[in-house]
Design an enzyme around this catalytic site. Structure first.
Site, PDB file in Angstrom:
ATOM      1  N   GLY A 146      55.409  30.198  33.683  1.00 53.90           N
ATOM      2  CA  GLY A 146      55.594  30.647  32.304  1.00 53.90           C
ATOM      3  C   GLY A 146      55.126  32.082  32.153  1.00 53.90           C
ATOM      4  O   GLY A 146      54.236  32.529  32.889  1.00 53.90           O
ATOM      5  N   GLN A 182      52.322  39.713  27.901  1.00 56.72           N
ATOM      6  CA  GLN A 182      51.679  39.888  29.213  1.00 56.72           C
ATOM      7  C   GLN A 182      52.277  41.050  30.004  1.00 56.72           C
ATOM      8  O   GLN A 182      51.686  41.501  30.983  1.00 56.72           O
ATOM      9  CB  GLN A 182      51.802  38.604  30.044  1.00 56.72           C
ATOM     10  CG  GLN A 182      50.940  37.460  29.537  1.00 56.72           C
ATOM     11  CD  GLN A 182      51.187  36.204  30.339  1.00 56.72           C
ATOM     12  OE1 GLN A 182      52.125  35.467  30.068  1.00 56.72           O
ATOM     13  NE2 GLN A 182      50.350  35.970  31.341  1.00 56.72           N
ATOM     14  N   CYS A 228      46.649  31.125  34.680  1.00 55.80           N
ATOM     15  CA  CYS A 228      47.415  32.113  33.909  1.00 55.80           C
ATOM     16  C   CYS A 228      47.637  33.342  34.779  1.00 55.80           C
ATOM     17  O   CYS A 228      46.723  33.774  35.476  1.00 55.80           O
ATOM     18  CB  CYS A 228      46.623  32.496  32.658  1.00 55.80           C
ATOM     19  SG  CYS A 228      47.409  33.759  31.652  1.00 55.80           S
ATOM     20  N   LEU A 229      48.832  33.905  34.712  1.00 51.51           N
ATOM     21  CA  LEU A 229      49.128  35.097  35.516  1.00 51.51           C
ATOM     22  C   LEU A 229      48.259  36.283  35.101  1.00 51.51           C
ATOM     23  O   LEU A 229      48.052  37.203  35.892  1.00 51.51           O
ATOM     24  CB  LEU A 229      50.611  35.466  35.388  1.00 51.51           C
ATOM     25  CG  LEU A 229      51.604  34.460  35.999  1.00 51.51           C
ATOM     26  CD1 LEU A 229      53.037  34.893  35.716  1.00 51.51           C
ATOM     27  CD2 LEU A 229      51.371  34.311  37.491  1.00 51.51           C
ATOM     28  N   HIS A 277      50.738  26.869  26.209  1.00 57.11           N
ATOM     29  CA  HIS A 277      49.976  27.972  26.808  1.00 57.11           C
ATOM     30  C   HIS A 277      50.638  29.319  26.483  1.00 57.11           C
ATOM     31  O   HIS A 277      49.961  30.269  26.061  1.00 57.11           O
ATOM     32  CB  HIS A 277      49.887  27.746  28.325  1.00 57.11           C
ATOM     33  CG  HIS A 277      49.250  28.873  29.077  1.00 57.11           C
ATOM     34  ND1 HIS A 277      48.031  28.753  29.703  1.00 57.11           N
ATOM     35  CD2 HIS A 277      49.662  30.144  29.309  1.00 57.11           C
ATOM     36  CE1 HIS A 277      47.723  29.910  30.274  1.00 57.11           C
ATOM     37  NE2 HIS A 277      48.698  30.768  30.060  1.00 57.11           N
ATOM     38  N   GLU A 278      51.946  29.405  26.687  1.00 60.79           N
ATOM     39  CA  GLU A 278      52.648  30.676  26.449  1.00 60.79           C
ATOM     40  C   GLU A 278      52.619  31.050  24.964  1.00 60.79           C
ATOM     41  O   GLU A 278      52.512  32.219  24.604  1.00 60.79           O
ATOM     42  CB  GLU A 278      54.095  30.613  26.944  1.00 60.79           C
ATOM     43  CG  GLU A 278      54.253  30.398  28.443  1.00 60.79           C
ATOM     44  CD  GLU A 278      53.348  31.269  29.274  1.00 60.79           C
ATOM     45  OE1 GLU A 278      53.095  32.428  28.908  1.00 60.79           O
ATOM     46  OE2 GLU A 278      52.857  30.770  30.312  1.00 60.79           O
ATOM     47  N   HIS A 280      49.586  32.857  23.949  1.00 60.33           N
ATOM     48  CA  HIS A 280      49.655  34.296  24.243  1.00 60.33           C
ATOM     49  C   HIS A 280      50.235  35.063  23.059  1.00 60.33           C
ATOM     50  O   HIS A 280      49.803  36.175  22.754  1.00 60.33           O
ATOM     51  CB  HIS A 280      50.544  34.558  25.464  1.00 60.33           C
ATOM     52  CG  HIS A 280      49.862  34.365  26.779  1.00 60.33           C
ATOM     53  ND1 HIS A 280      48.779  35.106  27.173  1.00 60.33           N
ATOM     54  CD2 HIS A 280      50.114  33.518  27.811  1.00 60.33           C
ATOM     55  CE1 HIS A 280      48.392  34.727  28.385  1.00 60.33           C
ATOM     56  NE2 HIS A 280      49.187  33.755  28.800  1.00 60.33           N
TER      57      HIS A 280
END
Ligand code: NI
Length: 172
Positions: A46, A51, A94-95, A136-137, A140
Site C-alpha cells: 500500500g 508518502q 510502513c514504507l 493504514h493508508e 496517512h
C-alpha cells in the site's frame, strides 16, 4: 511511469492532512501509475500520495502477493462509511518506517467508498489484510502513522532509531 522517492519518518511532510481531488483526470491517472510502480518497486502492499510528498487523497493498494496476477486498487478520495464491531491484531509495517513493526488493533472489516481510476464511484467491502491495508493508508491521508497508535515510549524508540539510521546513512 516513474519511481518516486518515498519520505521516511520522522518528517513533517508525513503529518500533513491530504486534500480531496476535484477530478480524476489524465494527470491524476499518470500520478496513480507512478504511485503503483513506486509501491511495487519498494516493495509494499500500500502507498499513499503523501508518502511521496503529494498531499492529495490518493492511495494504491495491492495485497495479492502474486507477481503474475496483480490486483491493484486505485482509490481517489476514499471514505470509510462502516467499520465492523469485531477487531483484530496485526503486525503492521510502513514504507515510511523502514524495518519497523508493531502489533495494532483495528476493526476487522470496513466498507469504503471511493472514486476509481476512471473517476467512477465504487463501494467495497473489505476484510482481512485488504481492510487492514486500506485503513493504514487512509491514516496517512489524515497525517497519521501506525506508530501514532502505540504508546509514546514505543513511538519515541522507533522514531529515534529511524532518525539515527538516516543520519548514519547521510554521513556514510
Ligand atoms: Ni504506511
Amino acid at each position: 511511469m516513474a519511481i518516486l522517492p518515498i519520505i521516511t519518518a520522522p518528517d513533517r511532510r508525513l503529518k500533513v492532512k491530504s486534500k480531496p481531488v476535484d477530478a480524476v483526470d489524465d494527470k491524476i491517472r499518470q500520478f496513480l501509475d507512478d504511485m503503483l510502480e513506486t509501491m511495487y518497486d519498494a516493495p509494499g502492499i500500500g502507498l499513499s500520495a503523501v508518502q511521496v510528498g503529494v498531499a492529495k487523497c490518493l492511495i494504491t493498494v495491492d495485497v495479492s502477493h502474486d507477481d503474475e496476477d496483480n490486483a491493484p486498487l486505485y482509490m481517489v478520495n476514499p471514505e470509510i462509511v462502516h467499520y465492523s464491531d469485531d477487531k483484530g491484531i496485526y503486525n503492521e509495517g510502513c514504507l515510511s518506517l523502514p524495518d519497523q513493526f508493531a502489533d495494532l488493533e483495528r476493526p476487522e472489516g470496513i466498507t469504503v467508498e471511493y472514486l476509481d481510476y476512471n473517476g467512477e464511484p465504487q463501494k467495497l467491502l473489505a476484510d482481512g489484510l485488504l481492510s487492514r491495508c486500506i485503513q493504514h493508508e487512509m491514516d496517512h491521508l489524515k497525517g497519521r502513522l501506525f506508530v501514532d497508535h502505540i504508546s509514546a515510549v514505543k513511538r519515541g524508540m522507533i522514531l529515534r532509531k529511524l532518525d539515527k539510521a538516516r543520519r548514519q546513512k547521510q554521513t556514510a
